[in-house]
Every structure is written in structure tokens, then in C-alpha cells.
Design a protein around this motif. Structure first.
Motif, PDB file in Angstrom:
ATOM      1  N   PRO A  60       1.282   2.794   5.777  1.00  0.00           N
ATOM      2  CA  PRO A  60       0.402   2.348   6.861  1.00  0.00           C
ATOM      3  C   PRO A  60      -0.115   0.930   6.610  1.00  0.00           C
ATOM      4  CG  PRO A  60      -0.792   3.816   5.400  1.00  0.00           C
ATOM      5  CD  PRO A  60       0.626   3.752   4.890  1.00  0.00           C
ATOM      6  N   TYR A  62      -1.454  -1.496   8.491  1.00  0.00           N
ATOM      7  CA  TYR A  62      -2.766  -1.875   9.013  1.00  0.00           C
ATOM      8  C   TYR A  62      -3.880  -1.264   8.172  1.00  0.00           C
ATOM      9  CZ  TYR A  62      -6.802  -2.400  12.014  1.00  0.00           C
ATOM     10  OH  TYR A  62      -8.058  -2.716  12.481  1.00  0.00           O
ATOM     11  N   GLU A  63      -3.773   0.028   7.892  1.00  0.00           N
ATOM     12  CA  GLU A  63      -4.793   0.717   7.104  1.00  0.00           C
ATOM     13  C   GLU A  63      -4.888   0.151   5.694  1.00  0.00           C
ATOM     14  OE1 GLU A  63      -2.499   2.251   8.936  1.00  0.00           O
ATOM     15  OE2 GLU A  63      -3.616   3.399  10.410  1.00  0.00           O
ATOM     16  N   GLU A  67      -8.402  -1.270   4.369  1.00  0.00           N
ATOM     17  CA  GLU A  67      -9.034  -0.726   3.171  1.00  0.00           C
ATOM     18  C   GLU A  67      -9.195  -1.792   2.094  1.00  0.00           C
ATOM     19  OE1 GLU A  67     -10.562   2.129   2.646  1.00  0.00           O
ATOM     20  OE2 GLU A  67     -10.107   2.749   4.692  1.00  0.00           O
ATOM     21  N   LEU A  88      -3.635   6.462   0.754  1.00  0.00           N
ATOM     22  CA  LEU A  88      -3.369   6.452   2.196  1.00  0.00           C
ATOM     23  C   LEU A  88      -2.171   7.341   2.504  1.00  0.00           C
ATOM     24  CD1 LEU A  88      -3.792   2.624   2.792  1.00  0.00           C
ATOM     25  CD2 LEU A  88      -5.488   4.418   3.156  1.00  0.00           C
TER      26      LEU A  88
END
Length: 104
Positions: A60, A62-63, A67, A88
Motif C-alpha cells: 500500500p 499511499y498508506e 504512516e 501494513l
């Protein structure tokens, strides 16, 4: 050493490296995935259009960035100074470079 290698599995740290591995295996006329299965990591757009299409682990993006920024802000503000472990979600995208029955 001209020893013949067959029935191998390769997990590359990125799709770009996995694509290079596919090219090398193709030049050796190895059958993919019958003689050599290949998995990449990233799920870049190009991995879906390689020949054969690349099995990959999607991360992920974007995540991961969000983060990272949150962690950096916590470090800068002094809210948290110890190293953090953040896990993640990921997803295995099965395509043509692996035997789908083996991955179940």
C-alpha cells in the motif's frame, strides 16, 4: 559450471528486478512457471503487461507514505522517540509467472 537448474522459485525484492530475472530466464529458454516461478514485490503497473505477466506482492504505497509522515511528525514533536514497528496490509497478486495451485 554448466549444471542444468530446473524447478526453481525466485522472490525478488522489487518488480523491476523480477522483470530483469524474467528476461534472463527467457534468454535461457526456461519455461515460466513450469521450470522457474518468479514473484516480484511492488505491483508496479508494468508487472501486469510483462510476458508472462508477473505475480507480485502489492504494497500500500499511499498508506506507507502517510504512516512515514505521521511517524516523522511524532519524532519531531517529541511525542514518540523510540523506534516504531508498523505493519501494513499487503496482497498477493497471482499472475502467470507462478503456478496458481502451488500458491494456495
Amino acid at each position: 559450471n554448466n549444471r542444468e537448474v530446473k524447478n526453481i522459485g525466485i522472490f525478488a525484492v522489487s518488480d523491476v528486478i523480477a522483470i530483469g530475472i524474467l528476461k534472463a530466464l527467457n534468454t535461457k529458454n526456461m519455461k515460466i512457471p513450469q521450470e522457474a516461478a518468479v514473484i516480484g514485490f511492488d505491483n508496479i503497473d508494468f508487472s501486469a503487461v510483462t510476458e508472462p505477466s508477473l505475480t507480485t506482492v502489492s504494497q500500500p504505497g499511499y498508506e506507507l507514505g502517510a504512516e512515514s509522515v505521521k511517524s516523522l511528525v511524532r519524532k519531531i514533536t517529541g511525542e514518540y522517540s523510540d523506534p516504531e514497528k508498523i505493519i501494513l496490509d499487503h496482497e498477493l497478486i497471482v499472475r502467470e509467472t507462478t503456478n496458481k495451485f502451488v500458491l494456495k
